[in-house]
Design an enzyme around this catalytic site. Structure first.
Site, mmCIF file in Angstrom:
data_model
loop_
_atom_site.group_PDB
_atom_site.id
_atom_site.type_symbol
_atom_site.label_atom_id
_atom_site.label_comp_id
_atom_site.label_asym_id
_atom_site.label_seq_id
_atom_site.Cartn_x
_atom_site.Cartn_y
_atom_site.Cartn_z
ATOM 1 N N TYR A 54 36.111 65.504 72.748
ATOM 2 C CA TYR A 54 37.332 64.968 72.904
ATOM 3 C C TYR A 54 37.717 65.311 74.560
ATOM 4 O O TYR A 54 38.357 66.203 74.953
ATOM 5 C CB TYR A 54 38.455 65.472 72.186
ATOM 6 C CG TYR A 54 39.846 64.628 71.761
ATOM 7 C CD1 TYR A 54 39.795 63.623 72.307
ATOM 8 C CD2 TYR A 54 40.642 65.443 71.234
ATOM 9 C CE1 TYR A 54 41.022 62.811 71.804
ATOM 10 C CE2 TYR A 54 41.888 64.667 70.798
ATOM 11 C CZ TYR A 54 41.980 63.239 70.929
ATOM 12 O OH TYR A 54 42.939 62.450 70.523
ATOM 13 N N GLU A 55 37.411 64.175 75.342
ATOM 14 C CA GLU A 55 37.436 64.232 76.774
ATOM 15 C C GLU A 55 38.494 63.089 77.354
ATOM 16 O O GLU A 55 38.416 62.100 76.768
ATOM 17 C CB GLU A 55 36.035 64.701 77.487
ATOM 18 C CG GLU A 55 35.271 65.574 76.980
ATOM 19 C CD GLU A 55 36.076 66.994 77.184
ATOM 20 O OE1 GLU A 55 36.685 67.140 78.095
ATOM 21 O OE2 GLU A 55 35.512 68.084 76.744
ATOM 22 N N TYR A 71 33.232 84.978 66.712
ATOM 23 C CA TYR A 71 33.471 86.154 67.536
ATOM 24 C C TYR A 71 34.009 87.184 66.866
ATOM 25 O O TYR A 71 34.960 87.356 65.962
ATOM 26 C CB TYR A 71 34.256 85.341 68.811
ATOM 27 C CG TYR A 71 34.389 86.660 69.838
ATOM 28 C CD1 TYR A 71 33.385 86.715 70.469
ATOM 29 C CD2 TYR A 71 35.449 87.154 70.031
ATOM 30 C CE1 TYR A 71 33.577 87.886 71.591
ATOM 31 C CE2 TYR A 71 35.803 88.471 71.142
ATOM 32 C CZ TYR A 71 34.623 88.534 71.784
ATOM 33 O OH TYR A 71 34.755 89.532 72.742
ATOM 34 N N LEU A 111 33.785 73.224 67.827
ATOM 35 C CA LEU A 111 35.105 72.788 68.279
ATOM 36 C C LEU A 111 36.208 73.846 68.262
ATOM 37 O O LEU A 111 36.144 75.073 67.660
ATOM 38 C CB LEU A 111 35.671 71.839 67.062
ATOM 39 C CG LEU A 111 35.092 70.777 66.605
ATOM 40 C CD1 LEU A 111 35.933 69.910 65.380
ATOM 41 C CD2 LEU A 111 34.865 69.743 67.925
ATOM 42 N N GLY A 144 30.904 74.587 76.991
ATOM 43 C CA GLY A 144 30.881 75.860 76.586
ATOM 44 C C GLY A 144 29.554 75.741 75.536
ATOM 45 O O GLY A 144 28.491 75.260 75.911
ATOM 46 N N VAL A 173 32.783 83.229 79.558
ATOM 47 C CA VAL A 173 34.117 82.220 80.023
ATOM 48 C C VAL A 173 33.957 80.872 79.770
ATOM 49 O O VAL A 173 32.884 80.152 80.056
ATOM 50 C CB VAL A 173 33.895 82.375 81.625
ATOM 51 C CG1 VAL A 173 35.034 81.569 82.261
ATOM 52 C CG2 VAL A 173 33.946 83.834 82.045
ATOM 53 N N THR A 174 34.615 80.231 79.011
ATOM 54 C CA THR A 174 34.924 78.808 78.861
ATOM 55 C C THR A 174 36.491 78.703 78.636
ATOM 56 O O THR A 174 37.179 79.546 79.022
ATOM 57 C CB THR A 174 34.350 78.610 77.179
ATOM 58 O OG1 THR A 174 35.278 79.308 76.410
ATOM 59 C CG2 THR A 174 32.901 78.892 77.067
ATOM 60 N N TYR A 191 42.662 89.984 68.567
ATOM 61 C CA TYR A 191 41.570 88.763 68.238
ATOM 62 C C TYR A 191 41.278 89.014 66.801
ATOM 63 O O TYR A 191 41.675 88.410 65.924
ATOM 64 C CB TYR A 191 40.482 89.044 69.195
ATOM 65 C CG TYR A 191 39.674 87.663 68.891
ATOM 66 C CD1 TYR A 191 39.612 86.642 69.997
ATOM 67 C CD2 TYR A 191 38.889 87.529 67.889
ATOM 68 C CE1 TYR A 191 39.075 85.554 69.664
ATOM 69 C CE2 TYR A 191 38.207 86.293 67.828
ATOM 70 C CZ TYR A 191 38.252 85.315 68.522
ATOM 71 O OH TYR A 191 37.438 84.304 68.395
ATOM 72 N N ASP A 250 38.953 62.467 68.344
ATOM 73 C CA ASP A 250 39.356 63.456 67.770
ATOM 74 C C ASP A 250 38.415 63.799 66.313
ATOM 75 O O ASP A 250 38.567 63.022 65.669
ATOM 76 C CB ASP A 250 40.809 63.203 67.347
ATOM 77 C CG ASP A 250 41.279 64.286 66.638
ATOM 78 O OD1 ASP A 250 40.709 65.407 66.350
ATOM 79 O OD2 ASP A 250 42.395 64.342 66.102
HETATM 80 P P1 NAD Z 1 35.117 75.171 74.938
HETATM 81 O O1 NAD Z 1 36.393 75.054 75.263
HETATM 82 O O2 NAD Z 1 34.042 75.485 76.045
HETATM 83 O O3 NAD Z 1 34.391 73.775 74.305
HETATM 84 C C1 NAD Z 1 35.364 73.016 73.111
HETATM 85 C C2 NAD Z 1 34.708 71.860 72.726
HETATM 86 O O4 NAD Z 1 35.302 71.272 71.517
HETATM 87 C C3 NAD Z 1 34.669 70.847 73.725
HETATM 88 O O5 NAD Z 1 33.635 69.876 73.823
HETATM 89 C C4 NAD Z 1 35.886 69.716 73.403
HETATM 90 O O6 NAD Z 1 35.580 68.615 73.816
HETATM 91 C C5 NAD Z 1 35.745 70.047 71.950
HETATM 92 N N1 NAD Z 1 36.982 69.569 71.470
HETATM 93 C C6 NAD Z 1 38.216 70.123 71.457
HETATM 94 N N2 NAD Z 1 39.049 69.756 70.317
HETATM 95 C C7 NAD Z 1 38.579 68.722 69.885
HETATM 96 C C8 NAD Z 1 38.720 67.513 68.985
HETATM 97 N N3 NAD Z 1 39.972 67.481 68.478
HETATM 98 N N4 NAD Z 1 38.045 66.584 68.727
HETATM 99 C C9 NAD Z 1 36.431 66.513 69.236
HETATM 100 N N5 NAD Z 1 36.296 67.520 70.078
HETATM 101 C C10 NAD Z 1 37.115 68.754 70.559
HETATM 102 O O7 NAD Z 1 34.958 76.133 73.785
HETATM 103 P P2 NAD Z 1 33.765 77.214 73.350
HETATM 104 O O8 NAD Z 1 34.602 78.569 73.860
HETATM 105 O O9 NAD Z 1 32.458 76.848 73.555
HETATM 106 O O10 NAD Z 1 34.183 77.475 71.737
HETATM 107 C C11 NAD Z 1 33.434 76.767 70.768
HETATM 108 C C12 NAD Z 1 33.252 77.637 69.536
HETATM 109 O O11 NAD Z 1 32.662 78.916 70.043
HETATM 110 C C13 NAD Z 1 34.545 78.083 68.966
HETATM 111 O O12 NAD Z 1 34.381 78.010 67.524
HETATM 112 C C14 NAD Z 1 34.851 79.548 69.476
HETATM 113 O O13 NAD Z 1 35.512 80.102 68.812
HETATM 114 C C15 NAD Z 1 33.181 80.063 69.422
HETATM 115 N N6 NAD Z 1 32.979 81.076 70.489
HETATM 116 C C16 NAD Z 1 33.244 81.274 71.522
HETATM 117 C C17 NAD Z 1 33.185 82.494 72.473
HETATM 118 C C18 NAD Z 1 33.485 82.525 73.910
HETATM 119 O O14 NAD Z 1 33.436 83.616 74.412
HETATM 120 N N7 NAD Z 1 33.907 81.381 74.531
HETATM 121 C C19 NAD Z 1 32.638 83.636 71.784
HETATM 122 C C20 NAD Z 1 32.116 83.635 70.553
HETATM 123 C C21 NAD Z 1 32.347 82.417 69.743
#
Ligand code: NAD
Length: 397
Positions: A76-77, A227, A141, A54, A277-278, A237, A113
Site C-alpha cells: 500500500y504505497e 516479535y 503487513l 522492511g 529499524v523499519t 510490547y 489495501d
Molecule cells: P514495514 O513498515 O517496513 O512494512 C510494512 C509493509 O506493509 C509495507 O510493504 C506496506 O506497504 C505494507 N502495508 C501496510 N498496510 C497495508 C495494507 N493495508 N495493504 C497492503 N499493504 C500494506 O514493516 P516491518 O517492520 O517490516 O513489519 C512487517 C512484519 O514484520 C510485521 O508483522 C512486524 O510485526 C514483523 N516484525 C517486525 C520487526 C521489526 O523490528 N521491524 C521485528 C519482528 C517482526
C-alpha cells in the site's frame, strides 16, 4: 516530467518525502547481498503481502535473487503527486521490479489495501492468469488500521500497555533527548482493535481464499512474522496490545499449519525476527531506544544483522529448498536468536539504566539507527548525488 532536488522532510518517525535514486540504491545493495548465480536457482512462485519495505521487501529480494522465484507483491504505497514524491515503498518496488525483470524473473505488483476484498480478488485473478499454484505465501503487513471486509467495521491498532501503564525511558525522535515515556493502559476495545488489525484474521482470510481457489501448490509454505524482544520491552510490547495481537497471529498459524498439512501437505510457520529499524518499528514507544542499544552491542560483537541478513538465514536454514526448519518449544522459528543471546542481552541490560541524553551516543548506536531510518527513505545513501535533480514521478513498471 517532474524533476526536483529531493530533500528529506521528516517529523519524528514520519517522513513525507523519499528519494527515488536513494531507494533504488538501497534495494540494489540488498540484492547484491542476497544474490546467487542463476545456475543455483531452484525457482518457484511466491506471494508476498507487504512486499515494499522492511521484512516483506527483504523476503521478496531473497526469494527472487537467491532462489529465482517469480513473485507477486502486494503493498500500500503512494505515487508521486505534483511536487510531492512517491513513498519509499513505491520507489523500492520500482527498483526491485526492474532488476527482477532484467534477470528474467516474473515480478508483478498490486498496490492497494490488502485487507480489502477487491485486492484479494485481484491477487487471485493475477495468480490464476499469470502464475498458477504458488509455493510460498508471506504475510508481512504492518498497518495502523484494517477495515473488516465482511462487517465494514474499521479497527485501529494501538501501541499500549495492558493492565497497568508503563513508564520507561525512550528517546524523543524530534529532539534526540532521553525522556520518560508514559505508555497508557489500553481499553478492552483497543485491545480487540489491535488484535483485529495485527492478529491472524487477515492471514487466515488469505489462506482460506488461496486454498479454495486451488492456488496453493503441494507442500506450499505460509509464513508470518512475529516479535518477542527482551524483558525490558515486555511491559509495553510482548505483554501489551501488540503482543496480544502477535499471540493471536501465532495461534492462527498453528491452526493453519494443521489444516495445510491435511489438505496440501503444506505448512504455516511463524518466524520470530530480530528488531530492526523499519517504519513500523519506529512508531512503537520505547522500541527505538532499545533498538539503538541492541544495534550498538550487536555491531560491537560483530553479529549485527539487517532485514536482508535475517531473510537469507530464514531461507537457508529453515524454509528454502533442502532446509529443515528448527523450532523453539512453542513451534516457532527463531531468527532473533543472536539478538536474544545472553552475551548481547547482558550488555544491553547493564547499559540500559545508564543511558541518558548525555550518554546516548556513547552507550547506544543512536547515530547508526538514525542513519538507518533516513536510509529507509533513500537519504544519506552512499553514492547518490543529492544535489542533482531527479525525476520523482516514476510509474511502477
Ligand atoms: P514495514 O513498515 O517496513 O512494512 C510494512 C509493509 O506493509 C509495507 O510493504 C506496506 O506497504 C505494507 N502495508 C501496510 N498496510 C497495508 C495494507 N493495508 N495493504 C497492503 N499493504 C500494506 O514493516 P516491518 O517492520 O517490516 O513489519 C512487517 C512484519 O514484520 C510485521 O508483522 C512486524 O510485526 C514483523 N516484525 C517486525 C520487526 C521489526 O523490528 N521491524 C521485528 C519482528 C517482526
Amino acid at each position: 516530467m517532474a524533476e526536483q532536488v529531493v530533500v528529506p522532510r521528516m517529523r519524528g518517525f514520519i517522513a513525507t518525502s523519499a528519494h527515488p535514486a536513494g531507494c533504488a540504491q538501497m534495494v540494489a545493495g540488498q540484492i547484491a547481498r542476497a544474490r546467487r548465480d542463476a545456475e543455483g536457482w531452484t525457482g518457484g512462485k511466491a506471494l508476498i503481502l507487504g512486499s515494499s519495505a522492511g521484512y516483506g521487501l527483504a523476503t521478496r529480494i531473497v526469494a527472487a535473487f537467491r532462489y529465482g522465484m517469480d513473485t507477486l507483491g502486494v503493498f500500500y504505497e503512494r505515487p508521486a503527486k505534483g511536487e510531492r514524491t512517491a513513498s519509499a515503498g513505491w520507489y523500492n518496488t520500482r527498483a526491485f521490479t526492474e532488476a527482477a525483470r532484467a534477470d528474467g524473473l516474473k515480478a508483478v505488483n498490486i498496490n492497494g489495501d490488502a485487507f480489502s476484498t477487491e485486492v484479494l480478488q485481484q491477487a487471485l485473478a493475477t495468480l490464476k492468469a499469470e502464475f498458477g499454484p504458488i509455493d510460498l505465501v508471506v504475510h508481512s503487513l504492518a498497518a495502523p488500521q484494517r477495515t473488516d471486509p465482511v462487517t465494514g467495521v474499521t479497527h485501529r491498532s494501538v501501541l499500549k500497555a495492558i493492565g497497568q501503564s508503563v513508564q520507561e525511558k525512550t528517546v524523543d525522535l524530534y529532539t534526540g533527548e532521553v525522556v520518560i515515556a508514559d505508555v497508557p493502559v489500553a481499553t478492552d476495545e483497543e485491545i480487540e482493535g489491535t488484535v483485529a488489525v495485527m492478529g491472524g484474521a487477515d492471514l487466515e482470510r488469505w489462506v482460506d481464499a488461496l486454498l479454495e481457489a486451488g492456488l496453493l501448490a503441494r507442500n506450499a509454505k505460509v509464513m508470518a512474522y512475529s516479535y518477542i524482544g527482551p524483558h525490558v520491552t515486555w511491559p509495553y510490547y510482548h505483554h501489551g496490545t501488540i503482543g496480544r495481537a502477535k499471540a493471536d497471529l501465532e495461534a492462527t498459524c498453528k491452526r493453519l499449519d494443521a489444516r495445510l498439512a491435511r489438505e496440501i501437505e503444506g505448512h504455516c510457520y511463524v518466524s520470530v525476527n530480530k528488531s530492526i529499524v523499519t517504519q513500523a518499528a519506529s512508531a512503537i514507544p520505547i522500541v527505538p531506544l532499545y533498538v539503538s542499544v541492541a544495534y550498538g552491542v550487536m555491531k560491537e560483537q560483530g553479529v549485527h544483522e539487517e532485514a536482508i541478513d535475517q531473510m537469507i538465514r530464514l531461507f537457508e536454514d529453515h524454509i528454502g529448498p533442502g532446509a529443515e526448519p528448527t523450532f523453539d518449544a512453542q513451534g516457532r522459528i527463531r531468527l532473533d536468536d543472536r539478538e536474544m543471546h545472553e552475551d548481547i542481552q547482558q550488555v544491553v541490560t547493564a547499559r540500559w539504566p545508564r543511558i541518558d541524553t548525555d550518554h546516548l551516543d556513547t552507550l547506544t548506536d543512536w547515530a547508526g539507527c538514525q542513519l538507518a531510518f533516513r536510509q529507509l527513505f533513500g537519504f544519506d545513501v552512499p553514492g547518490v548525488d543529492y544535489d542533482a535533480p531527479v525525476e520523482i514521478d516514476l510509474p511502477l513498471p
